[in-house]
Structures are given as structure tokens and as C-alpha cells.
Design an enzyme around this catalytic site. Structure first.
Site, PDB file in Angstrom:
ATOM      1  N   ARG A  88      30.588  35.697   9.003  1.00 47.06           N
ATOM      2  CA  ARG A  88      29.610  34.836   9.662  1.00 47.06           C
ATOM      3  C   ARG A  88      30.183  33.836  10.669  1.00 47.06           C
ATOM      4  O   ARG A  88      29.564  33.612  11.718  1.00 47.06           O
ATOM      5  CB  ARG A  88      28.764  34.115   8.603  1.00 47.06           C
ATOM      6  CG  ARG A  88      27.638  34.977   8.083  1.00 47.06           C
ATOM      7  CD  ARG A  88      27.026  34.419   6.830  1.00 47.06           C
ATOM      8  NE  ARG A  88      27.919  34.630   5.684  1.00 47.06           N
ATOM      9  CZ  ARG A  88      27.520  34.653   4.419  1.00 47.06           C
ATOM     10  NH1 ARG A  88      26.240  34.464   4.137  1.00 47.06           N
ATOM     11  NH2 ARG A  88      28.370  34.862   3.441  1.00 47.06           N
TER      12      ARG A  88
ATOM     13  N   LEU B 152      33.286  49.417  -0.266  1.00 49.92           N
ATOM     14  CA  LEU B 152      32.146  49.907  -1.044  1.00 49.92           C
ATOM     15  C   LEU B 152      32.260  49.552  -2.527  1.00 49.92           C
ATOM     16  O   LEU B 152      31.374  49.868  -3.313  1.00 49.92           O
ATOM     17  CB  LEU B 152      31.983  51.418  -0.865  1.00 49.92           C
ATOM     18  CG  LEU B 152      31.659  51.850   0.570  1.00 49.92           C
ATOM     19  CD1 LEU B 152      31.535  53.370   0.657  1.00 49.92           C
ATOM     20  CD2 LEU B 152      30.381  51.185   1.078  1.00 49.92           C
ATOM     21  N   LYS B 153      33.364  48.943  -2.901  1.00 48.72           N
ATOM     22  CA  LYS B 153      33.545  48.399  -4.256  1.00 48.72           C
ATOM     23  C   LYS B 153      33.142  49.416  -5.338  1.00 48.72           C
ATOM     24  O   LYS B 153      32.231  49.184  -6.141  1.00 48.72           O
ATOM     25  CB  LYS B 153      32.747  47.101  -4.420  1.00 48.72           C
ATOM     26  CG  LYS B 153      33.183  45.982  -3.475  1.00 48.72           C
ATOM     27  CD  LYS B 153      32.395  44.708  -3.732  1.00 48.72           C
ATOM     28  CE  LYS B 153      32.849  43.573  -2.834  1.00 48.72           C
ATOM     29  NZ  LYS B 153      32.445  43.756  -1.423  1.00 48.72           N
ATOM     30  N   PHE B 154      33.839  50.528  -5.374  1.00 51.68           N
ATOM     31  CA  PHE B 154      33.518  51.579  -6.335  1.00 51.68           C
ATOM     32  C   PHE B 154      33.550  51.049  -7.767  1.00 51.68           C
ATOM     33  O   PHE B 154      34.497  50.388  -8.186  1.00 51.68           O
ATOM     34  CB  PHE B 154      34.506  52.742  -6.194  1.00 51.68           C
ATOM     35  CG  PHE B 154      34.422  53.457  -4.872  1.00 51.68           C
ATOM     36  CD1 PHE B 154      33.206  53.861  -4.356  1.00 51.68           C
ATOM     37  CD2 PHE B 154      35.573  53.728  -4.150  1.00 51.68           C
ATOM     38  CE1 PHE B 154      33.129  54.537  -3.155  1.00 51.68           C
ATOM     39  CE2 PHE B 154      35.507  54.404  -2.942  1.00 51.68           C
ATOM     40  CZ  PHE B 154      34.279  54.809  -2.441  1.00 51.68           C
TER      41      PHE B 154
ATOM     42  N   ASP C  67      29.099  42.937   8.930  1.00 56.43           N
ATOM     43  CA  ASP C  67      27.914  42.901   8.076  1.00 56.43           C
ATOM     44  C   ASP C  67      26.642  42.815   8.917  1.00 56.43           C
ATOM     45  O   ASP C  67      26.027  41.747   9.061  1.00 56.43           O
ATOM     46  CB  ASP C  67      28.001  41.718   7.114  1.00 56.43           C
ATOM     47  CG  ASP C  67      29.149  41.859   6.141  1.00 56.43           C
ATOM     48  OD1 ASP C  67      29.507  43.005   5.807  1.00 56.43           O
ATOM     49  OD2 ASP C  67      29.698  40.824   5.711  1.00 56.43           O
TER      50      ASP C  67
ATOM     51  N   VAL D  63      32.416  55.592 -13.771  1.00 54.96           N
ATOM     52  CA  VAL D  63      33.362  56.239 -14.676  1.00 54.96           C
ATOM     53  C   VAL D  63      34.533  56.795 -13.872  1.00 54.96           C
ATOM     54  O   VAL D  63      34.425  57.062 -12.676  1.00 54.96           O
ATOM     55  CB  VAL D  63      32.677  57.343 -15.499  1.00 54.96           C
ATOM     56  CG1 VAL D  63      31.580  56.759 -16.364  1.00 54.96           C
ATOM     57  CG2 VAL D  63      32.124  58.433 -14.592  1.00 54.96           C
TER      58      VAL D  63
END
Length: 247
Positions: free
Chosen positions: A220, A75-77, A24, A80
Site C-alpha cells: 500500500r 499462495l500460502k499453501f 495486491d 495435507v
């Protein structure tokens, strides 16, 4: 279920692959520098939305794979069914190991499963940054644990490969759904969780695996350590000790 019962994973996963580092950072240049500094202390990397916005995301994915690293496209689609199906159709050939989707509905999950090829699809159950109070504010009347179980059950029934779940809820998943599916647990805090941290449902490394996680995601605590490579190696040693002790 006994609170002391162990659900330690018996899947044939290389021990050092069980740690996934959350990459990240805002730019691919920073990401490459960090990857090079971590060297062989990390074999598996998670790339999320922040890096995606840098514009060179898939070049980094390709570079990592050429370095014999594994890649988790986080990317957590959420869209629809046809849109997500087309996205997964393009993603399945880039060489990534995992990708995440939100459980929009059954049609979307079926479309993803039909299209995924060798790409393993992980369904996000409930983000580890959400507490029970947050879920209540969003209109959910059930417990976080029950919602995680419900979403995981449906995802597995529809053919997804696994779920993303806090280590806190994994014992219930294993108790009710068994061990055949993958569980990846973020929100790992091998050190004291600080007030500025947005992760709310957290466990430490040992507890995550004893609760039944197959992989953990750590960001982290490695990235912000004085010596990130040393911090990663310390976690690798903890994992190795746990699994070798039960071998």
C-alpha cells in the site's frame, strides 16, 4: 542481545531486488498497468490470492518473468502433505523465485522440500496482521516472538529456504538461528501507519534490514502513493543508502 545490534544482511542479493512489491490488485489488467507504470523502480513482485482469483494468474507470472522480473508466488499453501507436494511439483517449473507455505506439520514441510527443485520455499511464521491479543484468541499461550522462533527453527531444520516474519521478530531469529536462511519481512510502513491499515506488527524500511531481513515486502505505501514509481524509488534509495554505507 543489545537493542542496537545490527543484523544487516550480507547475502549476495542485488540491492534493487531487496524490495518486493505486493501486487495486491483485483485483476491482471490492473496489475499489468501498475507494473508498466513502475517500470524499473521494482524488480521483484509478490502475487497473492486476490490476483489468483482473477483466473489469469500464471499468464501474469509468465509475462513478468519474460520482462526479466522476479516473482514471489504468495499462495500460502495449507493442506495435507500430498496435496501440497503436488501443488509445489507443478509450481516449481513456472520460473518463480519464492513460494509460501503454512507450517501444517513436519510431513508437509518434508514433502515440499523434497519436491521444490530450485523454487525457494518460505514458511509463514505469524501473519503481520495478528497481534498478541489475536494469538491469545486463537488459543496460543506463548508470545508471538516465541511462536515465530519455534516455527522458523523447525522449518529451517527440515530444509526450507527461509521464513516470512515481521521485522519485529527478526533479531531473535538471527540471534538464535543465524544468518544462513532467508527472511522476508512484510508489514513495512515507511510512512505513518493509518488506523484503517490491517497490519499490526510493523517496522520501517531501515529497521527491517537492520533487524536482519533479507527482503522487504511493500504494498500500500507504494500502490496508494500519488506517484507509485516515485514512492518505490524513494524506498530503493533508502535501501541503497543503508547497504552502501556498510559496504
Amino acid at each position: 542481545m543489545s537493542q542496537h545490534r545490527s543484523y544487516l544482511s550480507e547475502k549476495h542479493i542485488p540491492i534493487r531486488d531487496r524490495l518486493i512489491f505486493a501486487l495486491d490488485v483485483p485483476t491482471t489488467a490492473e496489475a499489468r498497468k501498475l507494473i508498466e507504470s513502475l517500470d524499473d523502480s521494482v524488480n521483484f513482485y509478490k502475487l497473492g490470492l486476490e490476483l489468483f482469483m482473477d483466473g489469469d494468474y500464471f499468464s501474469l507470472v509468465d509475462w513478468l518473468i519474460k520482462q526479466d522480473k522476479k516473482v514471489f508466488v504468495d499462495l500460502k499453501f495449507f493442506d495435507v502433505a500430498e496435496t501440497v507436494r503436488r501443488a509445489v511439483s507443478r509450481l516449481k517449473n513456472v520460473g518463480a523465485t519464492f513460494a509460501t507455505v503454512h507450517p501444517v506439520n513436519d510431513d508437509m514441510l518434508r514433502a515440499v522440500v523434497e519436491e521444490k527443485g530450485d523454487l525457494k520455499i518460505l514458511v509463514v511464521t505469524v501473519l503481520t496482521s495478528l497481534s498478541q491479543d489475536d494469538m491469545r484468541d486463537l488459543g496460543f499461550t506463548c508470545s508471538v516472538e516465541d511462536l515465530v522462533l519455534s516455527r522458523a527453527k523447525r522449518a529451517i531444520e527440515l530444509g526450507c529456504d527461509g521464513v516470512i516474519s515481521s521485522g519485529l521478530e527478526v533479531p531473535k531469529l538471527r540471534e538464535h538461528l543465524g544468518s544462513r536462511f532467508l527472511v522476508v519481512s512484510p508489514g513495512i510502513r515507511p510512512v505513518e501507519n493509518r488506523p484503517i491499515d490491517d497490519q499490526k506488527r510493523v517496522v520501517d524500511v531501515n529497521q527491517a534490514f537492520l533487524n536482519g531481513a533479507d527482503y522487504i515486502v511493500v504494498g500500500r505505501p507504494i500502490r496508494n502513493a500519488p506517484n507509485p514509481r516515485e514512492a518505490a524509488e524513494n524506498i530503493q534509495e533508502t535501501i541503497a543508502t543503508l547497504f552502501q554505507a556498510t559496504a
